[in-house]
Design a protein around this motif. Structure first.
Motif, PDB file in Angstrom:
ATOM      1  N   GLN A  85       0.814  -1.220   0.000  1.00 46.17           N
ATOM      2  CA  GLN A  85       0.000   0.000   0.000  1.00 46.17           C
ATOM      3  C   GLN A  85       0.849   1.272   0.000  1.00 46.17           C
ATOM      4  N   TYR A  86       1.863   1.292  -0.846  1.00 48.41           N
ATOM      5  CA  TYR A  86       2.568   2.547  -1.128  1.00 48.41           C
ATOM      6  C   TYR A  86       3.156   2.434  -2.521  1.00 48.41           C
ATOM      7  N   SER A  87       3.591   3.541  -3.074  1.00 45.63           N
ATOM      8  CA  SER A  87       4.035   3.582  -4.465  1.00 45.63           C
ATOM      9  C   SER A  87       5.433   4.169  -4.550  1.00 45.63           C
ATOM     10  N   LEU A  88       6.082   3.913  -5.679  1.00 44.77           N
ATOM     11  CA  LEU A  88       7.424   4.408  -5.954  1.00 44.77           C
ATOM     12  C   LEU A  88       7.385   5.269  -7.209  1.00 44.77           C
ATOM     13  N   ASP A  89       8.073   6.425  -7.161  1.00 47.06           N
ATOM     14  CA  ASP A  89       8.160   7.270  -8.345  1.00 47.06           C
ATOM     15  C   ASP A  89       9.367   6.854  -9.179  1.00 47.06           C
ATOM     16  N   GLU A  90       9.518   7.458 -10.332  1.00 50.42           N
ATOM     17  CA  GLU A  90      10.577   7.080 -11.251  1.00 50.42           C
ATOM     18  C   GLU A  90      11.953   7.414 -10.696  1.00 50.42           C
ATOM     19  N   ASP A  91      12.076   8.523  -9.980  1.00 49.56           N
ATOM     20  CA  ASP A  91      13.376   8.906  -9.415  1.00 49.56           C
ATOM     21  C   ASP A  91      13.846   7.893  -8.374  1.00 49.56           C
ATOM     22  N   GLN A  92      12.907   7.431  -7.546  1.00 55.06           N
ATOM     23  CA  GLN A  92      13.277   6.452  -6.534  1.00 55.06           C
ATOM     24  C   GLN A  92      13.666   5.122  -7.169  1.00 55.06           C
ATOM     25  N   LEU A  93      12.972   4.738  -8.236  1.00 58.31           N
ATOM     26  CA  LEU A  93      13.313   3.487  -8.922  1.00 58.31           C
ATOM     27  C   LEU A  93      14.694   3.566  -9.562  1.00 58.31           C
ATOM     28  N   ARG A  94      15.007   4.708 -10.176  1.00 54.84           N
ATOM     29  CA  ARG A  94      16.339   4.854 -10.770  1.00 54.84           C
ATOM     30  C   ARG A  94      17.430   4.859  -9.713  1.00 54.84           C
ATOM     31  N   HIS A  95      17.139   5.453  -8.584  1.00 51.87           N
ATOM     32  CA  HIS A  95      18.120   5.458  -7.488  1.00 51.87           C
ATOM     33  C   HIS A  95      18.356   4.036  -6.975  1.00 51.87           C
ATOM     34  N   ASP A  96      17.282   3.266  -6.800  1.00 55.96           N
ATOM     35  CA  ASP A  96      17.437   1.880  -6.346  1.00 55.96           C
ATOM     36  C   ASP A  96      18.162   1.028  -7.392  1.00 55.96           C
ATOM     37  N   TRP A  97      17.908   1.289  -8.677  1.00 57.86           N
ATOM     38  CA  TRP A  97      18.583   0.536  -9.734  1.00 57.86           C
ATOM     39  C   TRP A  97      20.086   0.813  -9.720  1.00 57.86           C
ATOM     40  N   LEU A  98      20.465   2.068  -9.544  1.00 61.48           N
ATOM     41  CA  LEU A  98      21.887   2.407  -9.501  1.00 61.48           C
ATOM     42  C   LEU A  98      22.567   1.789  -8.276  1.00 61.48           C
ATOM     43  N   GLN A  99      21.840   1.688  -7.184  1.00 60.36           N
ATOM     44  CA  GLN A  99      22.408   1.030  -6.008  1.00 60.36           C
ATOM     45  C   GLN A  99      22.649  -0.459  -6.256  1.00 60.36           C
ATOM     46  N   LEU A 100      21.755  -1.106  -7.001  1.00 61.50           N
ATOM     47  CA  LEU A 100      21.948  -2.516  -7.330  1.00 61.50           C
ATOM     48  C   LEU A 100      23.117  -2.713  -8.285  1.00 61.50           C
ATOM     49  N   LEU A 101      23.337  -1.749  -9.186  1.00 62.82           N
ATOM     50  CA  LEU A 101      24.463  -1.851 -10.102  1.00 62.82           C
ATOM     51  C   LEU A 101      25.792  -1.555  -9.424  1.00 62.82           C
ATOM     52  N   ALA A 102      25.754  -0.917  -8.248  1.00 59.04           N
ATOM     53  CA  ALA A 102      26.991  -0.570  -7.545  1.00 59.04           C
ATOM     54  C   ALA A 102      27.508  -1.686  -6.657  1.00 59.04           C
ATOM     55  N   LEU A 103      26.894  -2.866  -6.705  1.00 61.45           N
ATOM     56  CA  LEU A 103      27.304  -3.991  -5.855  1.00 61.45           C
ATOM     57  C   LEU A 103      28.241  -4.949  -6.587  1.00 61.45           C
ATOM     58  N   GLY A 104      29.005  -4.442  -7.530  1.00 63.01           N
ATOM     59  CA  GLY A 104      29.845  -5.311  -8.339  1.00 63.01           C
ATOM     60  C   GLY A 104      31.159  -5.692  -7.712  1.00 63.01           C
ATOM     61  N   LYS A 105      31.558  -5.038  -6.625  1.00 60.40           N
ATOM     62  CA  LYS A 105      32.836  -5.365  -5.997  1.00 60.40           C
ATOM     63  C   LYS A 105      32.738  -6.685  -5.235  1.00 60.40           C
ATOM     64  N   PRO A 106      33.823  -7.448  -5.157  1.00 66.77           N
ATOM     65  CA  PRO A 106      33.788  -8.717  -4.414  1.00 66.77           C
ATOM     66  C   PRO A 106      33.463  -8.493  -2.942  1.00 66.77           C
ATOM     67  N   GLY A 107      32.638  -9.364  -2.404  1.00 64.61           N
ATOM     68  CA  GLY A 107      32.275  -9.280  -1.000  1.00 64.61           C
ATOM     69  C   GLY A 107      30.982  -8.553  -0.729  1.00 64.61           C
ATOM     70  N   MET A 108      30.401  -7.881  -1.722  1.00 64.20           N
ATOM     71  CA  MET A 108      29.152  -7.150  -1.505  1.00 64.20           C
ATOM     72  C   MET A 108      27.965  -8.095  -1.645  1.00 64.20           C
ATOM     73  N   PRO A 109      26.984  -8.015  -0.740  1.00 59.88           N
ATOM     74  CA  PRO A 109      25.819  -8.904  -0.809  1.00 59.88           C
ATOM     75  C   PRO A 109      24.940  -8.558  -2.001  1.00 59.88           C
ATOM     76  N   LEU A 110      24.238  -9.576  -2.518  1.00 64.38           N
ATOM     77  CA  LEU A 110      23.426  -9.433  -3.717  1.00 64.38           C
ATOM     78  C   LEU A 110      21.953  -9.583  -3.379  1.00 64.38           C
ATOM     79  N   GLU A 111      21.096  -9.194  -4.344  1.00 60.87           N
ATOM     80  CA  GLU A 111      19.660  -9.128  -4.120  1.00 60.87           C
ATOM     81  C   GLU A 111      18.928 -10.040  -5.113  1.00 60.87           C
ATOM     82  N   GLN A 112      17.564  -9.888  -5.138  1.00 59.78           N
ATOM     83  CA  GLN A 112      16.727 -10.728  -6.002  1.00 59.78           C
ATOM     84  C   GLN A 112      17.058 -10.523  -7.474  1.00 59.78           C
ATOM     85  N   LEU A 113      17.317  -9.285  -7.873  1.00 60.34           N
ATOM     86  CA  LEU A 113      17.625  -9.013  -9.276  1.00 60.34           C
ATOM     87  C   LEU A 113      18.829  -9.809  -9.745  1.00 60.34           C
TER      88      LEU A 113
END
Length: 634
Positions: free
Chosen positions: A417-445
């Motif tokens: 029961q809440y929504s996400l705007d486009e800016d928040q989605l892009r921010h979350d996407w960039l955070q997922l792309l920043a986990l490329g270093k060894p040792g960083m935990p990964l997510e569902q994507l």
């Protein structure tokens, strides 16, 4: 004048010697003569018999020659100054006792010149010169960095801080050093050196032999390593790995310090490290990338790793030790005993003989990638080959992954029961792309992207809630479910999935045992023959009869999850009404089979009557080319 008035005091033992003596009568130390400028020191009394006094120096030179050096900044101050003009530190008068104490503090159990190694090779100490050659007047003296004593220009060491060693003292220290070398734990010292150099094999050998990962370096061990700028007393393997940025070794050491099961672990890649390295090179050669609208990396070879059926031929005590050193008992208990997540269906475990085993795995953020490679090739992602392919695919194929990920995230937030705007989605996407270093935990994507790289579905059996050490629920774990490679064509992928287990922040590889005979010969991937291996079954439902969630489906695909499962998996129903998928296990690649046989031979040698020992020699180029499951590049 009597000769007693011209006696000179030894710098080391303070014994007063006659003026004609060139070295001390008591300790045989050379006489030190103080030079003022180009004339002899009137206080020295050296040279002649002392009957005629030397000519007096000019007042300026005599006054300048009596300046005292500061003990901190070595500035030459006037004789009447009680404090240093530069640093205002009080004047300190050196004494033989303070010099000897300084020497003992600076050089405990250490031979300065020559080194202990060179002395050990020579076998006999060098003979010190009986006479200290005085330099000609003119060149300036040099100040010792430790005690600020001004030495002659030709002196190679300070006369105060490093007095010459006697033969007795030299032999005593040399024997002490040799004794420490014999008594030292060279496996531990080799692991420390390998951590600095980035070599993981000595570290793995030390930990596999039961070494303590939290062990600290002692002062004697630092002396043996003979690299004072690198090793210090109190450092551990974790400190060294962090200081020299050795991420792979750090994750290996942290694995033994965290809750991944007790005791020594011996997975096949540890027992056969050379073969495991060859397997990792083969994994790198199987990665390809299509030059199409979906430039995602994929593996050309379809491989599955399972526990060999030869384990049942071992004696019961040897089997118990094998499973103790292979499995993660904590993860197995949390998934099987604490909550009925795996092995809860008797139809699957007993009648169909498909029991899942949680294999020990590394931690520190690389557990997801390691578990995927364990279920396919039986090795860890030590060289981050799979991690690089994962994030290269996310960056280059973002145009295909991002829209479906955004739609899936909006569906999840609408349920809360809440929504996400486009800016928040892009921010979350960039955070997922920043986990490329060894040792960083990964997510569902990242799990969904890995399903596209290995070209087969991934089933995650996991806990529903992440709990603290006290057992209190901290949050909802969303990893459990089925991840389908929906962006590929179904004919390009295999219908035989791999299984992973998720516990408290940790992924484990869930491996089935290779059955001796196949129960049924159902459908599977076209490129594998059913006779090459066996067939195992994995539940697609929870213990309470609910269908496992299918991740990253669109709004149009919602409500059609079972139809999607039947499209991408080989689905059937057991006699007890449990929806399961069958997985055909083909024969493993040649390198993987040799690694497994060498691992089994380690336990076969424990049997009273050993079975046949299989060769573990690396195959020739012709043998690899003739193997069924080798890639075209090999």
């Amino acid at each position: 004048m009597s000769s007693a008035e011209h006696k000179w005091a030894c710098e080391y033992c303070t014994y007063e010697n006659f003026p004609s003596s060139k070295k001390c009568t008591m300790c045989y130390a050379p006489r030190v003569v103080y030079l003022i400028s180009e004339q002899a020191d009137p206080r020295g009394g050296g040279g002649g018999g002392g009957s005629s006094s030397p000519p007096a120096s000019p007042p300026a030179a005599d006054e300048a020659g009596r300046k005292w050096p500061c003990a901190l900044c070595t500035y030459l101050n006037w004789p009447r100054a009680a404090k240093c003009v530069q640093c205002l530190s009080p004047r300190r008068r050196a004494s033989p006792l303070s010099a000897a104490g300084l020497h003992e503090a600076l050089a405990p159990l250490r031979i300065r010149t020559p080194s202990a190694e060179s002395l050990a090779r020579r076998g006999s100490p060098p003979t010190p010169s009986p006479r200290h050659q005085e330099p000609a007047a003119g060149p300036r003296k040099w100040a010792c960095a430790a005690c600020t004593y001004e030495n002659y220009p030709r002196s190679r060491r300070c006369a105060i801080a490093s007095p010459p060693l006697s033969n007795y003292e030299y032999e005593r220290r040399l024997k002490q050093l040799r004794r420490r070398q014999r008594e030292a734990d060279w496996g531990w010292l080799s692991a420390c050196l390998a951590t600095v150099d980035g070599d993981p094999e000595p570290v793995d050998a030390y930990l596999a032999s039961g070494g303590d990962p939290a062990r600290q370096l002692s002062k004697a061990e630092v002396t043996l390593l003979n690299r004072p700028a690198v090793f210090e007393p109190g450092l551990t393997l974790v400190h060294l790995a962090i200081r020299f940025c050795q991420d792979n070794i750090l994750s290996t050491v942290l694995t033994r310090m965290e809750g991944s099961g007790s005791g020594v672990k011996r997975v096949p890649s540890f027992v056969a490290p050379d073969l495991a390295q060859a397997v990792r090179r083969s994994v790198a050669t199987t990665l390809r990338q299509k030059k199409v609208a979906f430039p995602c990396y994929f593996m050309t070879d379809m491989t599955w790793f399972s526990l060999p059926a030869d384990i049942e031929e071992l004696p019961e005590m040897v089997q118990q030790q094998l499973f103790e050193e292979l499995l993660d008992k904590d993860a197995q208990k949390e998934l099987e005993v604490d909550a009925p997540i795996i092995n809860w269906s008797l139809d699957v475990t007993e009648r169909l003989g498909s029991r899942l085993h949680a294999v020990w795995n590394r931690t520190a953020g690389d557990c997801l990638l390691d578990s995927v490679l364990q279920t396919t090739w039986g090795v860890f992602d030590r060289e981050n080959t799979l991690r690089r392919a994962l994030f290269d695919s996310l960056h280059e194929a973002a145009g295909a992954f991002y829209p479906r990920w955004c739609e899936y995230e909006r569906q999840q937030t609408e349920r809360l029961q809440y929504s996400l705007d486009e800016d928040q989605l892009r921010h979350d996407w960039l955070q997922l792309l920043a986990l490329g270093k060894p040792g960083m935990p990964l997510e569902q994507l990242h799990i969904w992207t890995l399903a596209h790289i290995i070209r087969r579905p991934i089933i995650v059996y996991g806990v529903k809630y992440v709990k603290s050490f006290r057992g209190e629920p901290l949050g909802y774990a969303r990893f459990e479910g089925v991840y389908l490679p929906l962006l590929w064509d179904s004919s390009f992928c295999s219908k035989s999935p791999i299984c992973l287990g998720y516990t408290r922040g940790h992924f484990s590889a869930l491996l089935p045992a290779m059955p001796p005979t196949s129960h049924i010969t159902g459908a599977g991937a076209d490129q594998h023959s059913p006779e090459a291996g066996g067939v195992v079954f994995f539940p697609l439902m929870t213990h309470d009869g609910k269908l496992l969630p299918v991740h990253f489906v669109t709004r149009a695909e919602r409500g059609r999850e079972e139809a999607l499962l039947r499209q991408w998996l080989d689905v059937c129903v057991t006699d007890g009404g449990c929806l399961v998928t069958q997985c055909q296990l083909p024969r493993p690649p040649l390198l993987v089979a040799q690694m497994v046989q060498e691992w089994l031979n380690y336990y076969r040698r424990m049997c009273p009557v050993t079975g046949p020992v299989f060769p573990t020699k690396l195959p020739a180029a012709g043998d690899e080319a003739s193997s069924e499951n080798e890639s075209e590049g090999e």
